[in-house]
Design an enzyme around this catalytic site. Sequence first.
Site, mmCIF file in Angstrom:
data_model
loop_
_atom_site.group_PDB
_atom_site.id
_atom_site.type_symbol
_atom_site.label_atom_id
_atom_site.label_comp_id
_atom_site.label_asym_id
_atom_site.label_seq_id
_atom_site.Cartn_x
_atom_site.Cartn_y
_atom_site.Cartn_z
ATOM 1 N N ILE A 1 0.836 -1.206 0.000
ATOM 2 C CA ILE A 1 0.000 0.000 0.000
ATOM 3 C C ILE A 1 0.870 1.256 0.000
ATOM 4 O O ILE A 1 0.510 2.288 0.550
ATOM 5 C CB ILE A 1 -0.975 -0.009 1.194
ATOM 6 N N GLY A 2 2.030 1.119 -0.672
ATOM 7 C CA GLY A 2 2.991 2.198 -0.688
ATOM 8 C C GLY A 2 4.045 2.041 0.381
ATOM 9 O O GLY A 2 4.836 2.949 0.625
ATOM 10 N N THR A 3 4.095 0.865 1.002
ATOM 11 C CA THR A 3 4.948 0.636 2.161
ATOM 12 C C THR A 3 6.286 0.000 1.819
ATOM 13 O O THR A 3 7.179 -0.008 2.654
ATOM 14 C CB THR A 3 4.214 -0.272 3.155
ATOM 15 N N ASN B 1 14.551 -2.460 6.119
ATOM 16 C CA ASN B 1 15.029 -1.596 5.040
ATOM 17 C C ASN B 1 14.928 -0.156 5.534
ATOM 18 O O ASN B 1 13.846 0.437 5.526
ATOM 19 C CB ASN B 1 14.187 -1.787 3.777
ATOM 20 N N PRO B 2 16.034 0.433 5.991
ATOM 21 C CA PRO B 2 15.962 1.781 6.566
ATOM 22 C C PRO B 2 15.402 2.829 5.610
ATOM 23 O O PRO B 2 14.797 3.807 6.061
ATOM 24 C CB PRO B 2 17.429 2.082 6.910
ATOM 25 N N GLN C 1 8.082 5.501 5.538
ATOM 26 C CA GLN C 1 6.866 5.258 6.311
ATOM 27 C C GLN C 1 6.769 6.202 7.505
ATOM 28 O O GLN C 1 5.707 6.746 7.807
ATOM 29 C CB GLN C 1 6.846 3.809 6.796
ATOM 30 N N GLY D 1 5.401 1.451 10.797
ATOM 31 C CA GLY D 1 4.674 2.396 9.961
ATOM 32 C C GLY D 1 3.720 3.316 10.698
ATOM 33 O O GLY D 1 3.480 4.438 10.255
ATOM 34 N N GLU D 2 3.149 2.864 11.808
ATOM 35 C CA GLU D 2 2.223 3.697 12.571
ATOM 36 C C GLU D 2 2.899 4.381 13.751
ATOM 37 O O GLU D 2 2.413 5.386 14.264
ATOM 38 C CB GLU D 2 1.035 2.857 13.048
#
Length: 737
Positions: free
Chosen positions: A473-475, A623-624, A630, A696-697
């Site tokens: 989702i773009g992540t 993956n930095p 994100q 991500g959050e």
Amino acid sequence: MKFETPAGTNPIDQLKIVGRPTSRIDGKLKTTGTAPYAYERHDVASGQAYGFIVGAAIAKGRIAGMNVADAKAAPGVIAVVTTLDYPQPLPLGKMNSASLFGGADVAHYHQAIAVVVAESFEQARAAAALIRTDYARSPGKFDLAAQAQTAPLVPGDSKDKPAVDRFGDFETAFAAAPVTIDRTYTTPDESHAMMEPHASIAAWDGDKLTVWTSNQMIQWSKQSLAKTLSIPEENVRVDSPFVGGGFGGKLFIRADVVLAALGAKAAKRPVKIALTRPLMFNNTTHRAATIQHVRLGATRDGRLTAIAHSSISGNLADGRPETAVAQTRLLYAAPNRETSMQLAVLDLPEGNAMRAPGEAPGLMVLEMAMDEMAEALGIDPVDFRVLNDTQVDPEKPDRPFSERHLVECLRTGAEKFGWAQRHPKPAEIREGRWLIGMGVAAGFRNNALMKSAARIRLERDGRLTVETDMTDIGTGSYTILAQTAAEMMGVPLDRVTVRLGDSDFPASAGSGGQWGANNSTSGLYAACTKLREEVARRLGFGEAEVRFEDGKVIAGERIATLRDAARDGAITAEDGIEYGTLDKQYQQSTFAGHFVEVAVDRYTGETRIRRMLAVCDAGRILNPKTARSQVIGAMTMGVGAALVEELAVDKRFGFFVNHDLAGYEVPVHADIPHQDVIFLDHPDDKSSPMKAKGVGELGLCGVGAAIANAIYNATGVRVRDYPITLDKHLERLPSLI
């Protein structure tokens, strides 16, 4: 593969490819506009017609009748399907609490009541405007504050939990505490506002349905669609290789996919539908507004002795409250604690998951309250948080955190951000017309473990093909899965092809709740482990220790190639990750320190963000480069929540007035300065074989409060009602003299 004991040394620990900053392998498709998003899949089914959904013009009541004769007679119209064609609401799929279609009852504004199918989008839209609907309007409840007084308490995450979580004796401890604060705060309704609309193409082949859609959770969607349409799951295929943003708004099926399927059945040809922006705001889901009450008690040296946090939010009768008190049960030590939630039944569109549900609005409040308590105590806000750190679940003292480095996040952030330059007294730092302030907040988000499976195939030419229904989702899912396969099998990244988002592939964890990366790569790790074993067996390497490097398989003095193993045909391995009880033995969470500097114009009240820093503790960072992307996206959402985002409720007629991207304001490039992100990168061996956790959050959780605290430090004006728009503090800004 069952993950039951802490992960030891494994091939991922080589960190030749995993853990390295790597550009997204789907980046070229995205930047050249050739990535096939749902509405653009022109080649997947021939003869596609266009559907246009009609939403209810009332928020509460019944449909007395619908006249569709003019619509059916309009140019290009192929079929018209109305909600009255289905006397009862269609069954609800997973976690939906609002009817998607069927029946005469209207539960919220813009509930889908019809779909028009035509040869072109313009013809479908024009015909939809010709439908005449008679309503019997009923009184509705649209005002959260008005309903809050009678909102009943609800249990926590399950019906088995008490409505009020208590640990110790909060009331006695709070009454005895020498320093206390008692504050009420509010957060507004918010929209996901993702770039790509909800969109679907549906095609029937006999009794089998295929949908090409935009969705975060493929298996949930397949199960829900089968249930809603009352067809066997094996007759449904869902395909979603690219998703143009979701933020939780595409966790569940919505009206676009259901009505595309019904429209395609009625038209006897494939149908494509994209929701218009107003339907995205009112027909789908949103983050529900909250009224939150926080009480803190502490000793004079700054030790918290009592914490209470309650939250009231609104939703439809079958919905759940926003879980805004979740982080308060785990973030800080205090021997006496009380948390609760209340649900006010409202006749507004469905409230449901939006990026970091619970913690995002909860930390906007808790971390402002922590700053207010630090000020009351005369303690630096960073020091106050550090003083009240805990390494165990405060309500289950025998349950330690698997890894918790919140103190390091705060100390590292304070040093890198120049926190020592902050003036502890508000409104003391000025640059011409600008009032300058710094703010801090802790970030927190739990780490969810979910089953996830994948399939990997070693082709005859030595290439690898990965297949899983995981979504991107773009992540950066494509990239981290390719990195995992390349690391495990000892090949360059460009020798791996990743295929995602198809329900015909093994079921993954899906994308949501920041659980996607850790679980999906762990599922692929399990499949790779099985493939490694089969390759070694085919090569006759027996029980010797086998290494996979540079396309070669090495066991002692023996060396072969992956091509040698697959010379008689491709080798396929499929497996998944399942978890034991480690997440029960250890509390698994992620942490951050958020730092913000703002400038507030003392003439106009305008707030500008000047600097932002997030220091994140989220296990191994796979993956930095994609992880940073994100986090800065989440930080940007935090700016929106703090300063501009608010769905305006028409409390007379029950709808969100600013239901488009012209009226619903989100941050743009000019609003956001350079953002810094630091990853502590402490691998968590109790999380998964990848030793990773979600991130991500985490980048969102706490940002809003850090901004609010910075504004207070700049101005001396405390605003407890988000968003902090200039009208809420303009009249109270320091004198211009």
